[in-house]
Design a protein around this motif. Structure first.
Motif, PDB file in Angstrom:
ATOM      1  N   ALA A 117       0.878  -1.464   0.072  1.00  0.00           N
ATOM      2  CA  ALA A 117      -0.124  -0.106  -0.139  1.00  0.00           C
ATOM      3  C   ALA A 117       0.834   1.350   0.060  1.00  0.00           C
ATOM      4  O   ALA A 117       1.963   1.301   0.645  1.00  0.00           O
ATOM      5  N   ILE A 118       0.524   2.320  -0.756  1.00  0.00           N
ATOM      6  CA  ILE A 118       1.047   3.586  -0.819  1.00  0.00           C
ATOM      7  C   ILE A 118       0.357   4.502  -0.197  1.00  0.00           C
ATOM      8  O   ILE A 118      -0.853   4.677  -0.274  1.00  0.00           O
ATOM      9  N   ILE A 119       0.650   5.429   0.735  1.00  0.00           N
ATOM     10  CA  ILE A 119       0.150   6.316   1.512  1.00  0.00           C
ATOM     11  C   ILE A 119       0.007   7.595   0.330  1.00  0.00           C
ATOM     12  O   ILE A 119       0.969   7.997   0.167  1.00  0.00           O
ATOM     13  N   PRO A 120      -1.303   7.952  -0.082  1.00  0.00           N
ATOM     14  CA  PRO A 120      -1.507   9.141  -0.898  1.00  0.00           C
ATOM     15  C   PRO A 120      -0.682  10.566  -0.308  1.00  0.00           C
ATOM     16  O   PRO A 120      -0.627  10.602   0.515  1.00  0.00           O
ATOM     17  N   GLN A 121      -0.401  11.540  -1.513  1.00  0.00           N
ATOM     18  CA  GLN A 121       0.370  12.467  -1.047  1.00  0.00           C
ATOM     19  C   GLN A 121      -0.183  13.317   0.116  1.00  0.00           C
ATOM     20  O   GLN A 121       0.298  13.712   1.000  1.00  0.00           O
ATOM     21  N   LYS A 122      -1.447  13.705  -0.095  1.00  0.00           N
ATOM     22  CA  LYS A 122      -2.049  14.470   0.851  1.00  0.00           C
ATOM     23  C   LYS A 122      -2.143  13.822   2.178  1.00  0.00           C
ATOM     24  O   LYS A 122      -2.038  14.402   3.139  1.00  0.00           O
ATOM     25  N   GLU A 123      -2.322  12.594   2.430  1.00  0.00           N
ATOM     26  CA  GLU A 123      -2.382  11.989   3.801  1.00  0.00           C
ATOM     27  C   GLU A 123      -1.128  11.777   4.115  1.00  0.00           C
ATOM     28  O   GLU A 123      -0.619  11.818   5.531  1.00  0.00           O
ATOM     29  N   LEU A 124      -0.067  11.550   3.260  1.00  0.00           N
ATOM     30  CA  LEU A 124       1.146  11.439   3.864  1.00  0.00           C
ATOM     31  C   LEU A 124       1.663  12.973   4.513  1.00  0.00           C
ATOM     32  O   LEU A 124       2.568  12.876   5.473  1.00  0.00           O
ATOM     33  N   ALA A 125       1.274  13.901   3.857  1.00  0.00           N
ATOM     34  CA  ALA A 125       1.700  15.365   4.194  1.00  0.00           C
ATOM     35  C   ALA A 125       1.036  15.484   5.616  1.00  0.00           C
ATOM     36  O   ALA A 125       1.721  16.314   6.633  1.00  0.00           O
ATOM     37  N   GLU A 126      -0.198  15.072   5.730  1.00  0.00           N
ATOM     38  CA  GLU A 126      -0.899  15.266   6.947  1.00  0.00           C
ATOM     39  C   GLU A 126      -0.238  14.387   8.139  1.00  0.00           C
ATOM     40  O   GLU A 126      -0.112  14.815   9.327  1.00  0.00           O
ATOM     41  N   LEU A 127       0.347  13.266   7.659  1.00  0.00           N
ATOM     42  CA  LEU A 127       0.837  12.454   8.685  1.00  0.00           C
ATOM     43  C   LEU A 127       2.167  12.957   9.321  1.00  0.00           C
ATOM     44  O   LEU A 127       2.428  12.833  10.439  1.00  0.00           O
ATOM     45  N   VAL A 128       2.986  13.659   8.156  1.00  0.00           N
ATOM     46  CA  VAL A 128       4.331  14.280   8.634  1.00  0.00           C
ATOM     47  C   VAL A 128       3.895  15.411   9.586  1.00  0.00           C
ATOM     48  O   VAL A 128       4.426  15.843  10.482  1.00  0.00           O
ATOM     49  N   ALA A 129       2.993  16.390   9.109  1.00  0.00           N
ATOM     50  CA  ALA A 129       2.685  17.474   9.553  1.00  0.00           C
ATOM     51  C   ALA A 129       2.247  17.357  11.237  1.00  0.00           C
ATOM     52  O   ALA A 129       2.471  17.936  12.055  1.00  0.00           O
ATOM     53  N   LYS A 130       1.284  16.213  11.243  1.00  0.00           N
ATOM     54  CA  LYS A 130       0.875  15.857  12.631  1.00  0.00           C
ATOM     55  C   LYS A 130       2.066  15.443  13.422  1.00  0.00           C
ATOM     56  O   LYS A 130       2.148  15.918  14.801  1.00  0.00           O
ATOM     57  N   ALA A 131       2.990  14.583  13.129  1.00  0.00           N
ATOM     58  CA  ALA A 131       3.927  14.281  13.911  1.00  0.00           C
ATOM     59  C   ALA A 131       4.926  15.326  14.495  1.00  0.00           C
ATOM     60  O   ALA A 131       5.230  15.586  15.581  1.00  0.00           O
ATOM     61  N   GLU A 132       5.169  16.057  13.478  1.00  0.00           N
ATOM     62  CA  GLU A 132       5.934  17.329  13.754  1.00  0.00           C
ATOM     63  C   GLU A 132       5.084  18.243  14.850  1.00  0.00           C
ATOM     64  O   GLU A 132       5.906  18.697  15.744  1.00  0.00           O
ATOM     65  N   SER A 133       3.880  18.578  14.678  1.00  0.00           N
ATOM     66  CA  SER A 133       3.288  19.153  15.740  1.00  0.00           C
ATOM     67  C   SER A 133       3.082  18.588  16.900  1.00  0.00           C
ATOM     68  O   SER A 133       3.248  19.260  18.032  1.00  0.00           O
ATOM     69  N   LEU A 134       3.190  17.265  17.159  1.00  0.00           N
ATOM     70  CA  LEU A 134       3.229  16.538  18.278  1.00  0.00           C
ATOM     71  C   LEU A 134       4.756  16.203  18.936  1.00  0.00           C
ATOM     72  O   LEU A 134       5.034  15.758  19.892  1.00  0.00           O
ATOM     73  N   GLY A 135       5.725  16.814  18.121  1.00  0.00           N
ATOM     74  CA  GLY A 135       6.813  16.401  18.597  1.00  0.00           C
ATOM     75  C   GLY A 135       7.607  15.258  18.287  1.00  0.00           C
ATOM     76  O   GLY A 135       8.552  14.602  19.217  1.00  0.00           O
ATOM     77  N   ILE A 136       7.109  14.451  17.413  1.00  0.00           N
ATOM     78  CA  ILE A 136       7.455  13.028  17.211  1.00  0.00           C
ATOM     79  C   ILE A 136       8.358  13.162  15.936  1.00  0.00           C
ATOM     80  O   ILE A 136       8.005  13.699  14.795  1.00  0.00           O
ATOM     81  N   SER A 137       9.322  12.515  16.161  1.00  0.00           N
ATOM     82  CA  SER A 137      10.628  12.122  15.118  1.00  0.00           C
ATOM     83  C   SER A 137       9.941  11.442  14.081  1.00  0.00           C
ATOM     84  O   SER A 137       9.251  10.317  14.136  1.00  0.00           O
ATOM     85  N   VAL A 138      10.235  11.600  12.831  1.00  0.00           N
ATOM     86  CA  VAL A 138       9.587  11.028  11.826  1.00  0.00           C
ATOM     87  C   VAL A 138      10.768  10.171  10.947  1.00  0.00           C
ATOM     88  O   VAL A 138      11.991  10.732  10.354  1.00  0.00           O
ATOM     89  N   ILE A 139      10.698   8.616  10.822  1.00  0.00           N
ATOM     90  CA  ILE A 139      11.639   8.051   9.999  1.00  0.00           C
ATOM     91  C   ILE A 139      10.787   7.380   8.624  1.00  0.00           C
ATOM     92  O   ILE A 139       9.688   6.830   9.160  1.00  0.00           O
ATOM     93  N   SER A 140      11.182   7.771   7.564  1.00  0.00           N
ATOM     94  CA  SER A 140      10.577   7.269   6.429  1.00  0.00           C
ATOM     95  C   SER A 140      11.222   6.309   5.749  1.00  0.00           C
ATOM     96  O   SER A 140      12.277   6.596   5.001  1.00  0.00           O
ATOM     97  N   ASP A 141      10.614   4.828   5.734  1.00  0.00           N
ATOM     98  CA  ASP A 141      11.454   3.898   4.824  1.00  0.00           C
ATOM     99  C   ASP A 141      10.824   3.871   3.333  1.00  0.00           C
ATOM    100  O   ASP A 141       9.459   3.430   3.102  1.00  0.00           O
ATOM    101  N   GLU A 142      11.813   4.244   2.564  1.00  0.00           N
ATOM    102  CA  GLU A 142      11.475   4.492   0.865  1.00  0.00           C
ATOM    103  C   GLU A 142      12.006   3.297   0.219  1.00  0.00           C
ATOM    104  O   GLU A 142      12.356   3.409  -1.004  1.00  0.00           O
TER     105      GLU A 142
END
Length: 382
Positions: free
Chosen positions: A178-203
């Motif tokens: 499954a691929i996270i659509p761009q809009k949802e991916l942007a929301e996921l990253v933004a939510k993590a940043e707003s909550l102070g959660i570090s993001v690791i993206s496996d690509e």
């Protein structure tokens, strides 16, 4: 004799590798086995890669490099981001690693302390969970419960339950594709940043998407750490060569840990990997075969009772709900290998809670292998 055993060795086995070992044992006895268990391309590394490696061997160019990798490879990776994604990345932010496996070790060690809570999706790649548990991290497995991918709402709910220090996700995902659509991916990253959660993206499965262009999380957030590898699209699993794109603050910590754990990725693989970026025409032929296999499995697997549990957007996996056929995918996988001589991976690898209902089948093999595997499964089920 006294042997000291750490509790770190109690992690769940990587069942896909156990299935592969049994399949290889059967092959050694002369049994014809079709493997759909492991996510390994059946094609060799591209021709320019092998030519470069042969030249380096002839010249004797094999030794240590800087811990972060050769300048030439880091520049080539940076050029790839500009060309493929339209994203400018400084080579100074790139660390070359001994496959993505070493990259995960380095990221977890540099970013988190024992006891920190890090979220992953379930189903998900088992090595995430196993490495983090071995390192003493608190793994928050977020059950997707039929959703195709991790969302901002999933993340916020898990954080509300108990604060998270980090989140790791893959798109395309293993085992689902499954691929996270761009809009949802942007929301996921933004939510993590707003909550102070570090993001690791496996690509690692980028360039193996069938439904749209690749979107790197680097284009969506300032503090994202990206992990990738030459193993999948570039057909270089055994070369053990991967990379990380890091926030500037992580470069030196990663370098220091790499110096002691691995010294550097193998120079032979680094020299060869530079040429992988010039082999697109050859690699797209391989990808076209995956696409053919994908269409075959999307049509035939549901007919055999293997209901598709996720959209096969990318990578080379079909994640199937086999509850019509069994309530124990571990035993089902053992029988399918022993009796039908087709190797598949039980879902417990990817989801310890609900995995008994699922199996993952890899379609990275040849077209003939996929046709034969489906024929064997059909005869076996009858």
């Amino acid at each position: 004799m006294v042997v000291s055993l750490s509790k770190r060795g109690d992690v769940e086995p990587f069942h896909a590798m156990d299935v592969l070992a049994e399949a290889n044992r059967l092959k050694a006895t002369g049994v014809s086995v079709v493997s759909m268990a492991v996510g390994q391309p059946s094609d060799p590394a591209p021709t320019p890669v092998r030519v470069a490696a042969a030249r380096a061997l002839r010249d004797g160019r094999i030794g240590y490099t800087d811990a972060l990798g050769t300048t030439a490879l880091r520049q080539a990776i940076a050029a790839h981001y500009a060309e493929h994604y339209g994203v400018e990345v400084s080579p100074a932010r790139i660390a070359v690693t001994t496959g993505s496996s070493a990259a995960f070790n380095l990221a977890f060690l540099a970013m988190f302390d024992p006891g920190d809570r890090v979220a992953i999706a379930a189903p998900g790649y088992p090595a995430y969970r196993n490495i983090m548990i071995a390192l003493g991290l608190d793994v928050a497995e977020i059950e997707l419960d039929g959703a195709a991918y991790l969302t901002a709402d999933h993340l916020e709910a898990a954080h509300r339950q108990k604060p998270l220090k980090g989140v790791l996700f893959a798109s395309p995902a293993n085992p689902t594709g499954a691929i996270i659509p761009q809009k949802e991916l942007a929301e996921l990253v933004a939510k993590a940043e707003s909550l102070g959660i570090s993001v690791i993206s496996d690509e690692i499965y980028h360039r193996l998407a069938y439904s749209g262009p690749d979107v790197t999380a680097l284009s969506l957030g300032q503090g994202v750490t990206v992990i990738n590898s030459f193993s999948k699209y570039y057909c270089m699993t055994g070369w053990r060569i991967g990379w990380m794109v890091l926030p500037e603050e992580l470069v030196r910590p990663i370098e220091r840990i790499q110096q002691s754990l691995y010294i550097s990725a193998p120079e032979l693989s680094q020299v060869a990997a530079i040429e992988a970026f010039s082999a697109t025409a050859e690699l797209e032929v391989v990808k076209a075969r995956y696409a053919w296999n994908r269409e075959l499995l999307m049509r035939r697997l549901p007919e055999l009772g293997f209901a598709l549990a996720a959209p096969m957007d990318g990578a080379f996996y079909a994640f199937c709900d086999v509850s019509r056929l069994t309530n124990d995918s571990m035993e089902f996988a053992r029988r399918m290998l022993a009796e039908a001589h087709v190797a598949g991976t039980p879902g417990r690898d990817f989801d310890t809670l609900a995995g008994h209902r699922f199996m993952r089948l890899s379609y990275a093999g040849s077209q003939d292998e996929m046709v034969e595997a489906l024929a064997r499964i059909e005869r076996w089920l009858k």
